[in-house]
Write a protein that holds these residues in place. Structure first.
Motif, PDB file in Angstrom:
ATOM      1  N   ALA A  79      21.210   7.847  32.575  1.00  0.00           N
ATOM      2  CA  ALA A  79      21.982   8.507  31.513  1.00  0.00           C
ATOM      3  C   ALA A  79      22.584   9.830  32.006  1.00  0.00           C
ATOM      4  O   ALA A  79      22.267  10.906  31.496  1.00  0.00           O
ATOM      5  N   SER A  80      23.450   9.731  32.988  1.00  0.00           N
ATOM      6  CA  SER A  80      23.993  10.925  33.644  1.00  0.00           C
ATOM      7  C   SER A  80      24.716  11.846  32.651  1.00  0.00           C
ATOM      8  O   SER A  80      25.303  11.402  31.652  1.00  0.00           O
ATOM      9  N   GLN A  81      24.661  13.140  32.951  1.00  0.00           N
ATOM     10  CA  GLN A  81      25.263  14.183  32.115  1.00  0.00           C
ATOM     11  C   GLN A  81      26.169  15.062  32.978  1.00  0.00           C
ATOM     12  O   GLN A  81      25.952  15.162  34.190  1.00  0.00           O
ATOM     13  N   PRO A  82      27.153  15.711  32.371  1.00  0.00           N
ATOM     14  CA  PRO A  82      28.020  16.607  33.163  1.00  0.00           C
ATOM     15  C   PRO A  82      27.232  17.654  33.947  1.00  0.00           C
ATOM     16  O   PRO A  82      27.628  18.044  35.041  1.00  0.00           O
ATOM     17  N   GLY A  83      26.111  18.086  33.406  1.00  0.00           N
ATOM     18  CA  GLY A  83      25.278  19.065  34.104  1.00  0.00           C
ATOM     19  C   GLY A  83      24.625  18.523  35.363  1.00  0.00           C
ATOM     20  O   GLY A  83      24.073  19.299  36.146  1.00  0.00           O
ATOM     21  N   ASP A  84      24.679  17.217  35.560  1.00  0.00           N
ATOM     22  CA  ASP A  84      24.147  16.626  36.789  1.00  0.00           C
ATOM     23  C   ASP A  84      25.134  16.760  37.948  1.00  0.00           C
ATOM     24  O   ASP A  84      24.791  16.454  39.092  1.00  0.00           O
ATOM     25  N   SER A  85      26.345  17.191  37.668  1.00  0.00           N
ATOM     26  CA  SER A  85      27.353  17.337  38.725  1.00  0.00           C
ATOM     27  C   SER A  85      26.894  18.352  39.757  1.00  0.00           C
ATOM     28  O   SER A  85      26.599  19.503  39.428  1.00  0.00           O
ATOM     29  N   ALA A  86      26.806  17.916  41.000  1.00  0.00           N
ATOM     30  CA  ALA A  86      26.307  18.750  42.094  1.00  0.00           C
ATOM     31  C   ALA A  86      26.344  17.895  43.364  1.00  0.00           C
ATOM     32  O   ALA A  86      26.714  16.720  43.319  1.00  0.00           O
ATOM     33  N   THR A  87      25.944  18.494  44.460  1.00  0.00           N
ATOM     34  CA  THR A  87      25.747  17.727  45.690  1.00  0.00           C
ATOM     35  C   THR A  87      24.261  17.416  45.829  1.00  0.00           C
ATOM     36  O   THR A  87      23.422  18.297  45.656  1.00  0.00           O
ATOM     37  N   TYR A  88      23.965  16.169  46.110  1.00  0.00           N
ATOM     38  CA  TYR A  88      22.582  15.732  46.257  1.00  0.00           C
ATOM     39  C   TYR A  88      22.296  15.451  47.730  1.00  0.00           C
ATOM     40  O   TYR A  88      23.029  14.705  48.388  1.00  0.00           O
ATOM     41  N   LEU A  89      21.249  16.067  48.215  1.00  0.00           N
ATOM     42  CA  LEU A  89      20.880  15.937  49.619  1.00  0.00           C
ATOM     43  C   LEU A  89      19.499  15.307  49.733  1.00  0.00           C
ATOM     44  O   LEU A  89      18.585  15.670  48.977  1.00  0.00           O
ATOM     45  N   CYS A  90      19.356  14.377  50.652  1.00  0.00           N
ATOM     46  CA  CYS A  90      18.020  13.895  50.986  1.00  0.00           C
ATOM     47  C   CYS A  90      17.645  14.486  52.340  1.00  0.00           C
ATOM     48  O   CYS A  90      18.522  14.822  53.150  1.00  0.00           O
ATOM     49  N   ALA A  91      16.363  14.626  52.559  1.00  0.00           N
ATOM     50  CA  ALA A  91      15.889  15.166  53.839  1.00  0.00           C
ATOM     51  C   ALA A  91      14.537  14.563  54.137  1.00  0.00           C
ATOM     52  O   ALA A  91      13.695  14.448  53.239  1.00  0.00           O
ATOM     53  N   ASP A  92      14.340  14.169  55.378  1.00  0.00           N
ATOM     54  CA  ASP A  92      13.020  13.662  55.702  1.00  0.00           C
ATOM     55  C   ASP A  92      12.325  14.575  56.696  1.00  0.00           C
ATOM     56  O   ASP A  92      12.952  15.410  57.344  1.00  0.00           O
ATOM     57  N   SER A  93      11.040  14.424  56.732  1.00  0.00           N
ATOM     58  CA  SER A  93      10.192  15.295  57.527  1.00  0.00           C
ATOM     59  C   SER A  93       9.483  14.452  58.567  1.00  0.00           C
ATOM     60  O   SER A  93       8.819  13.477  58.232  1.00  0.00           O
ATOM     61  N   THR A  94       9.636  14.828  59.828  1.00  0.00           N
ATOM     62  CA  THR A  94       8.985  14.109  60.912  1.00  0.00           C
ATOM     63  C   THR A  94       8.240  15.106  61.796  1.00  0.00           C
ATOM     64  O   THR A  94       8.237  16.300  61.538  1.00  0.00           O
ATOM     65  N   GLY A  95       7.626  14.622  62.843  1.00  0.00           N
ATOM     66  CA  GLY A  95       6.986  15.496  63.825  1.00  0.00           C
ATOM     67  C   GLY A  95       5.869  16.316  63.258  1.00  0.00           C
ATOM     68  O   GLY A  95       5.783  17.516  63.502  1.00  0.00           O
ATOM     69  N   GLY A  96       5.013  15.708  62.444  1.00  0.00           N
ATOM     70  CA  GLY A  96       3.893  16.453  61.889  1.00  0.00           C
ATOM     71  C   GLY A  96       4.185  17.032  60.531  1.00  0.00           C
ATOM     72  O   GLY A  96       3.357  17.735  59.953  1.00  0.00           O
ATOM     73  N   GLY A  97       5.367  16.767  60.010  1.00  0.00           N
ATOM     74  CA  GLY A  97       5.662  17.181  58.646  1.00  0.00           C
ATOM     75  C   GLY A  97       6.278  18.546  58.519  1.00  0.00           C
ATOM     76  O   GLY A  97       6.424  19.058  57.425  1.00  0.00           O
ATOM     77  N   ASN A  98       6.673  19.142  59.630  1.00  0.00           N
ATOM     78  CA  ASN A  98       7.137  20.512  59.570  1.00  0.00           C
ATOM     79  C   ASN A  98       8.644  20.669  59.520  1.00  0.00           C
ATOM     80  O   ASN A  98       9.158  21.638  58.973  1.00  0.00           O
ATOM     81  N   LYS A  99       9.353  19.725  60.076  1.00  0.00           N
ATOM     82  CA  LYS A  99      10.782  19.881  60.287  1.00  0.00           C
ATOM     83  C   LYS A  99      11.567  18.912  59.412  1.00  0.00           C
ATOM     84  O   LYS A  99      11.298  17.730  59.387  1.00  0.00           O
ATOM     85  N   LEU A 100      12.562  19.458  58.691  1.00  0.00           N
ATOM     86  CA  LEU A 100      13.385  18.633  57.826  1.00  0.00           C
ATOM     87  C   LEU A 100      14.704  18.279  58.508  1.00  0.00           C
ATOM     88  O   LEU A 100      15.351  19.143  59.079  1.00  0.00           O
ATOM     89  N   THR A 101      15.083  17.011  58.396  1.00  0.00           N
ATOM     90  CA  THR A 101      16.411  16.582  58.827  1.00  0.00           C
ATOM     91  C   THR A 101      17.179  16.179  57.579  1.00  0.00           C
ATOM     92  O   THR A 101      16.747  15.289  56.841  1.00  0.00           O
ATOM     93  N   PHE A 102      18.308  16.850  57.372  1.00  0.00           N
ATOM     94  CA  PHE A 102      19.067  16.637  56.149  1.00  0.00           C
ATOM     95  C   PHE A 102      20.112  15.554  56.313  1.00  0.00           C
ATOM     96  O   PHE A 102      20.703  15.373  57.388  1.00  0.00           O
ATOM     97  N   GLY A 103      20.357  14.845  55.225  1.00  0.00           N
ATOM     98  CA  GLY A 103      21.445  13.886  55.178  1.00  0.00           C
ATOM     99  C   GLY A 103      22.760  14.590  54.957  1.00  0.00           C
ATOM    100  O   GLY A 103      22.836  15.803  54.789  1.00  0.00           O
TER     101      GLY A 103
END
Lengths: 112, 114
Positions: A79-103
């Motif tokens: 049920a998307s709303q105009p207030g949801d307008s934004a950029t959405y980024l995913c990021a995963d964490s590897t190497g022991g959980g410390n470092k994020l790689t962003f999409g």
């Protein structure tokens, strides 16, 4: 080297629609995966964090799933709303959980 | 909880000068702080990781002599862009992590070098 890709790069939908944002990653040995929201010229707001042992997380109208074997995560917005307008980024964490790689991000516009 | 602030929020400087950006964790002790750079329409790229009291670890391609990082306390890290040039103009974002691996992000600093 971990690569994270998001599809689509941009999305425009009418208000009220349910939508799915996709995130794929090349290295399945992740520690966790996060979804963030970024408004123009602003920092990041964390939406959901899925640990590697989990399959999904939910918060309000948002649901994120994780399939490590296929290297994919999806963010479902109900049920998307105009207030949801934004950029959405995913990021995963590897190497022991410390470092994020962003999409690469998905720029969402929800129109009235 | 878990609030991270950055100062300044925006800065304009002349080419050749140095600029310092502060990142503070306001309500928790940040054992690790991260600095990211984001160019227009692009995603965040990790520049360096710093642990309190030790030297920062820089990502490949990031000049450590140009981007000086100091993490002198558990609540403060600074990034100094030395001899800034127009190509250094970007949005710089820091994040902080405590005992868990979850990173909390600051609001970002917009640097414009003229």
């Amino acid at each position: 080297k971990q690569e994270v890709t998001q599809i689509p790069a941009a999305l425009s939908v009418p208000e009220g629609e349910n939508l799915v944002l996709n995130c794929s990653f090349t290295d399945s040995a992740i520690y966790n995966l996060q979804w963030f929201r970024q408004d123009p010229g602003k920092g990041l707001t964390s939406l959901l964090l899925i640990q590697s042992s989990q399959r999904e997380q939910t918060s309000g109208r948002l649901n994120a799933s994780l399939d490590k074997s296929s290297g994919r995560s999806t963010l479902y917005i109900a049920a998307s709303q105009p207030g949801d307008s934004a950029t959405y980024l995913c990021a995963d964490s590897t190497g022991g959980g410390n470092k994020l790689t962003f999409g690469t991000g998905t720029q969402l516009k929800v129109e009235l | 909880g878990a609030v991270v602030s950055q100062h300044p929020s925006w800065v304009i400087c002349k080419s050749g000068t140095s600029v310092k950006i502060e990142c503070r964790s306001l309500d928790f002790q940040a054992t690790t702080m991260f600095w990211y750079r984001q160019f227009p329409k692009q995603s965040l790229m990790l520049m360096a990781t710093s642990n309190e009291g030790s030297k920062a670890t820089y990502e490949q391609g990031v000049e450590k002599d140009k981007f000086l990082i100091n993490h002198a306390s558990l609540t403060l890290s600074t990034l100094t862009v030395t001899s800034a040039h127009p190509e250094d103009s970007s949005f710089y974002i820091c994040s902080a992590a405590g005992d868990t691996y979850e990173q909390y992000f600051g609001p970002g600093t917009r640097l414009t070098v003229t």
